[in-house]
Design an enzyme around this catalytic site. Sequence first.
Site, PDB file in Angstrom:
ATOM      1  N   THR A 147       0.797  -1.165   0.081  1.00  0.00           N
ATOM      2  CA  THR A 147       0.153  -0.023   0.032  1.00  0.00           C
ATOM      3  C   THR A 147       0.968   1.379   0.103  1.00  0.00           C
ATOM      4  O   THR A 147       1.587   1.675  -1.064  1.00  0.00           O
ATOM      5  CB  THR A 147      -0.854   0.006   1.337  1.00  0.00           C
ATOM      6  OG1 THR A 147      -0.332  -0.109   2.488  1.00  0.00           O
ATOM      7  CG2 THR A 147      -2.103  -1.041   0.906  1.00  0.00           C
ATOM      8  N   THR A 180      -2.457  -2.639   7.914  1.00  0.00           N
ATOM      9  CA  THR A 180      -2.500  -4.094   7.937  1.00  0.00           C
ATOM     10  C   THR A 180      -1.141  -4.800   7.596  1.00  0.00           C
ATOM     11  O   THR A 180      -0.325  -4.108   6.757  1.00  0.00           O
ATOM     12  CB  THR A 180      -3.221  -4.354   6.607  1.00  0.00           C
ATOM     13  OG1 THR A 180      -4.778  -3.802   6.873  1.00  0.00           O
ATOM     14  CG2 THR A 180      -3.471  -5.881   6.359  1.00  0.00           C
ATOM     15  N   ASN A 379      -1.380  10.262   9.252  1.00  0.00           N
ATOM     16  CA  ASN A 379      -2.696   9.732   9.642  1.00  0.00           C
ATOM     17  C   ASN A 379      -3.926  10.636  10.301  1.00  0.00           C
ATOM     18  O   ASN A 379      -4.628  10.162  10.551  1.00  0.00           O
ATOM     19  CB  ASN A 379      -1.966   8.680  10.978  1.00  0.00           C
ATOM     20  CG  ASN A 379      -1.445   7.443  10.637  1.00  0.00           C
ATOM     21  OD1 ASN A 379      -1.921   6.707   9.971  1.00  0.00           O
ATOM     22  ND2 ASN A 379      -0.032   7.698  11.133  1.00  0.00           N
TER      23      ASN A 379
END
Lengths: 384, 384
Positions: A147, A180, A379
């Site tokens: 990602t 993840t 984030n």
Amino acid sequence: MTVTFPQGFRSAGIAVGLKSTGKPDLALVVNDGPHRAAAVVFTSNRAQANPILWSRKVAADGPARAVILNSGGANCFTGDFGYATARLTAEAVAGELDAAPEDVLVCSTGLIGTGDQAFRDKIVDGVPDLVQQLAEDDTTAPAAILTTDSVEKTATHAGNGWRIGAMAKGAGMLAPGLATMLVVITTDARIDGDAADRALRAAVGGTINRLDSDGCMSTNDQVTLLVSGASGVAADEAEFTAALTAVCDDLAAQLQADAEGASHDIDIEVCGAASEADAVEVGRSVARNNLFKAAIFGNDPNWGRVLAAIGTTEAAFDPYAADVSFNGVRLCHAGGPDRPVDECDLTPRRTHVLIELFAGEHTATIRTNDLTHDYVHENSAYSS
Amino acid sequence: MTVTFPQGFRSAGIAVGLKSTGKPDLALVVNDGPHRAAAVVFTSNRAQANPILWSRKVAADGPARAVILNSGGANCFTGDFGYATARLTAEAVAGELDAAPEDVLVCSTGLIGTGDQAFRDKIVDGVPDLVQQLAEDDTTAPAAILTTDSVEKTATHAGNGWRIGAMAKGAGMLAPGLATMLVVITTDARIDGDAADRALRAAVGGTINRLDSDGCMSTNDQVTLLVSGASGVAADEAEFTAALTAVCDDLAAQLQADAEGASHDIDIEVCGAASEADAVEVGRSVARNNLFKAAIFGNDPNWGRVLAAIGTTEAAFDPYAADVSFNGVRLCHAGGPDRPVDECDLTPRRTHVLIELFAGEHTATIRTNDLTHDYVHENSAYSS
């Protein structure tokens, strides 16, 4: 070659349009046998993504023929529709391989909440081409599971007549919150399912599970071990476990080093603990302490924050007997100041914190990262 | 008037040079009786500062005549010398008041590791002047306990013939890591020591202990209740507890609102929990989740991160039955998307997150703040 380094495996990675960048986003690893043993470790988060819910059933069922992985969407909190997507994905792969859907593991990574009809169609429609691309000398799979990772993560090990191959993506503190971690490990050793399961749990427990970049547990984490037995060589379980542990440790270090937003890779080594569980608890308490992590970002070897963090644990030790060293310089002895703080240089990215508890013989090392402006930025800003 | 709002108390605050700014840094609150009951709640961190170690002995001993508080140095991890400093401080106060040192509580706040000979001398030498300044209409004490607080925190309550007064400083996420929370509460109600202790623990448990700004527990936290009984009016215990809870809740809100580096004050309300402990655990898991906290900084009502956080708890509920609302807009219903995210406005500083578990009748609210660039900056840069 990574997951196809051992015999009996093919893999592939292609782009089906899940990523807006057009980069590869769908990967497949197929176990051509003769054995089909599999062992899988899942996130312990009770909020589990749909591919996790599906893969748990596959894993409970025993053998596995293949694992399909997509980036560009986590298929998490997507309801019954999302679960059906995971099932349909497995069915599409099974149809192409002439296998049972219940033998196809599914992994997804990307933004939570992504998993609509277009997402489903792109994956299911892409499966025939993906299967077409399968190769024993494939090099395309590792890129298709990334990602925001900046580099591919792979590891291999040549054992005594057998091999291990692996690829990984992710880890906590990855922007934009796509924390993840997906790992696929393959081996051509002859080892039965129970032994493979024991080996995987032991290997992950001491390595990947001690990577605690930002304390946030993903809804999609999955570590899969596929066993083909194609080498024909039976592996000694202890030897195999040791090799698997080395592979997992290698991956954990790569995941830590690629944690976006981080400016330090911090290894927190706890020794002299009354038990291994105590050592892990003490290490985690430091790894999850924002004041400590912000101090390391500022190159400040703040041993007081280490003591304040470990003082919150239930572990058996006396905080006023503990020593704390940063990068080899003991700054705190018996809960008080020792060497001058300016003897310690925290400018290198790699940071070693040693906590000596003097309460026993057990040790553990927790890997973490610092708390930086980039972490906050990446984030907080991504979904806007 | 704050801590002298009830009868039977005098207080003072002066500057003795502990703060480089020359601002007030030494405060004293004296209980002139006729009663001398005291109740104290300490940090549960096992790494405890020397004033905490001293004050624990005083509190175990029963009554207290006074509490002396300094800012400008935490006297933590300062070894036997630091403990002697706390004792000598109490002795100095006791000498001036013709009291026993064992009846003088000591609190310190400031940088961990500060507590050398100069620190000791400034405090001990300052005590006579401090006692000289004691007054029943004092307004100087609250400022003398502040560190990086931007405003004084005080609260008062007029009960049924009796009064409560309070002052506070600090709270987590304060730069530069001086997360110490100090609270002094006074009352002239007639209430015995055991009842005062029960009332204080009940009041703090539901208010100050649910303020979890950054998950980092201080080595110096102390909440002190002094009872003079000077009103001559016996307080009903339930009524007194309710009043004390309201005072503590008021202080907790002030501490949250002054958390430096924060751009949002977040109230995480958990309802429908199977037990109050479950509600608290669920709320804390969100309050301590860096991904959630960074999202709020970016005005992103990221309900997926809320579910991922609460999924890590042991609390009894089904994550796929939970609803999550931000500022009154239900964005997540039964673990899936509900109202569109853009219906929710997170630009106001005050932020309300409601988590409905549908597992019982219990509720709890945890107060926290967001994770911001200023938090990282202020907690990384201070000691350089």
